[in-house]
Structure formats: structure tokens, C-alpha cells
Design a protein around this motif. Structure first.
Motif, short mmCIF file in Angstrom:
data_model
loop_
_atom_site.label_atom_id
_atom_site.label_comp_id
_atom_site.label_asym_id
_atom_site.label_seq_id
_atom_site.Cartn_x
_atom_site.Cartn_y
_atom_site.Cartn_z
N UNK A 73 0.83 -1.20 0.00
CA UNK A 73 0.00 0.00 0.00
C UNK A 73 0.86 1.26 0.00
N UNK A 74 2.09 1.15 0.51
CA UNK A 74 3.00 2.29 0.50
C UNK A 74 3.49 2.47 -0.94
N UNK A 75 3.46 3.69 -1.45
CA UNK A 75 3.97 3.91 -2.81
C UNK A 75 5.43 3.44 -2.93
N UNK A 76 5.76 2.81 -4.04
CA UNK A 76 7.11 2.30 -4.25
C UNK A 76 8.13 3.43 -4.17
N UNK A 77 7.79 4.60 -4.65
CA UNK A 77 8.71 5.73 -4.58
C UNK A 77 9.11 6.00 -3.12
N UNK A 78 8.15 5.93 -2.22
CA UNK A 78 8.45 6.15 -0.81
C UNK A 78 9.27 4.99 -0.22
N UNK A 79 8.93 3.77 -0.63
CA UNK A 79 9.73 2.61 -0.19
C UNK A 79 11.18 2.77 -0.62
N UNK A 80 11.39 3.21 -1.86
CA UNK A 80 12.76 3.38 -2.36
C UNK A 80 13.50 4.47 -1.59
N UNK A 81 12.79 5.52 -1.17
CA UNK A 81 13.43 6.58 -0.38
C UNK A 81 13.92 6.01 0.96
N UNK A 82 13.07 5.25 1.61
CA UNK A 82 13.43 4.66 2.91
C UNK A 82 14.60 3.69 2.73
N UNK A 83 14.52 2.83 1.74
CA UNK A 83 15.60 1.88 1.47
C UNK A 83 16.90 2.61 1.18
N UNK A 84 16.82 3.67 0.40
CA UNK A 84 18.03 4.42 0.01
C UNK A 84 18.70 5.07 1.21
N UNK A 85 17.90 5.53 2.17
CA UNK A 85 18.49 6.15 3.36
C UNK A 85 19.37 5.14 4.11
N UNK A 86 18.93 3.90 4.17
CA UNK A 86 19.72 2.86 4.82
C UNK A 86 20.88 2.41 3.93
N UNK A 87 20.59 2.17 2.65
CA UNK A 87 21.62 1.69 1.73
C UNK A 87 22.78 2.68 1.61
N UNK A 88 22.50 3.95 1.75
CA UNK A 88 23.55 4.97 1.69
C UNK A 88 24.62 4.67 2.73
N UNK A 89 24.19 4.37 3.95
CA UNK A 89 25.14 4.11 5.03
C UNK A 89 25.86 2.79 4.84
#
Length: 158
Positions: free
Chosen positions: A3-19
Motif C-alpha cells: 500500500x506504500x507507494x514504491x517511490x516512498x519505499x525506495x526513499x526509505x531503502x536508500x536512506x539505509x543503503x547509503x550508510x
């Protein structure tokens, strides 16, 4: 989670993947960091594709894939021009990619291809391995548009 838009999922994932990316790069270098992040995202994309196929309950075709595309275009995340759409071929151009815009805004444009673009072909492995993607350019890498060309592999047509 769907139900969460994929764009928002990718933002959350990217914040973690960055580190994660930065730690691997510091310890093992750029090449290893890209390889590890790339493999992790590839595995996630394959799993994502399998999940969509399992929900459908049968082997998906390109018409099924077109039907689930709103998951990725939701909230104007992608603007697309469909050129062909049937059971054997799905061809479209992406003329705006908010995923690319988001990664650049986050300072992650240099790994945006790993976080997003490389998922596209890998998703097919899980969704239907007889689907193949050909793409020669992406907005993420500086092109004016992304050229998505999905086809069913010849053996799948028989």
C-alpha cells in the motif's frame, strides 16, 4: 507494504543503503561497495517479482505486467509513453523519473542505477524468467528518457 507507494519505499531503502554503501566503500573500496549493494538489490528485486507472480497465481505475461505498472508510476513517480502493449511485447519510454530525481536530491545519483534501474531486469527473473528487458539508456545516467523494451523470450512464445 504494497500500500506504500514504491517511490516512498525506495526513499526509505536508500536512506539505509547509503550508510551500508559508505561503510563497505571505506572498508573495501568503491568496486566492492557497488558489487555488494548491486547484488543485495538484485536479490530483493527477484524476490519482489516472485511475490507479484505468486499473488497472480499463474505465470504472468506482459499484459499482466502492464496491469501492475501503476505500482511504479503511482503519485507521478514515472511518466511513460506506451509504444506497444500486448502478450508478446511491452515497449515504452519513461520521460520523467522521480526515482532519479529523488536519488540525486539525496546525494545518491552515483548509485541510483544500483538502487533503482538495475531492479527492472532482475524483477523479471522472479516475475517470469521468460520475460526479458532491453534498455539502452536511462534518465539516471543522463539520457533524455529511458527506453524500456520487454519481450517474451522466443522459447516462451512456442
Amino acid at each position: 507494504m504494497r500500500k506504500m507507494p514504491i517511490l516512498e519505499r525506495r526513499r526509505i531503502e536508500a536512506m539505509l543503503m547509503k550508510h551500508v554503501y559508505e561503510v563497505i566503500r571505506e572498508r573495501s573500496g568503491e568496486e566492492e561497495a557497488r558489487a555488494v549493494i548491486g547484488q543485495a538489490i538484485s536479490n530483493a528485486a527477484i524476490e519482489h517479482g516472485k511475490g507479484f507472480a505468486e499473488e497472480l497465481g499463474r505465470t504472468p505475461n506482459l499484459e499482466d505486467f502492464l496491469a501492475i505498472m501503476p505500482n511504479w508510476t503511482r503519485e507521478d513517480a514515472l511518466r511513460i509513453e506506451v509504444l506497444a502493449a500486448d502478450k508478446e511485447e511491452l515497449a515504452f519510454n519513461v520521460t520523467r523519473c522521480r526515482y532519479a530525481e529523488m536519488y540525486k536530491e539525496m546525494g545518491l545519483g552515483h548509485i541510483g542505477d544500483l538502487l533503482s534501474c538495475n531492479r527492472d531486469g532482475d524483477f523479471c527473473i522472479g516475475y517470469n524468467p521468460d520475460m526479458e528487458l532491453t534498455r539502452t539508456q536511462t534518465i539516471m545516467k543522463g539520457a533524455s528518457h529511458c527506453d524500456f523494451r520487454y519481450r517474451m523470450k522466443p522459447k516462451a512464445r512456442a
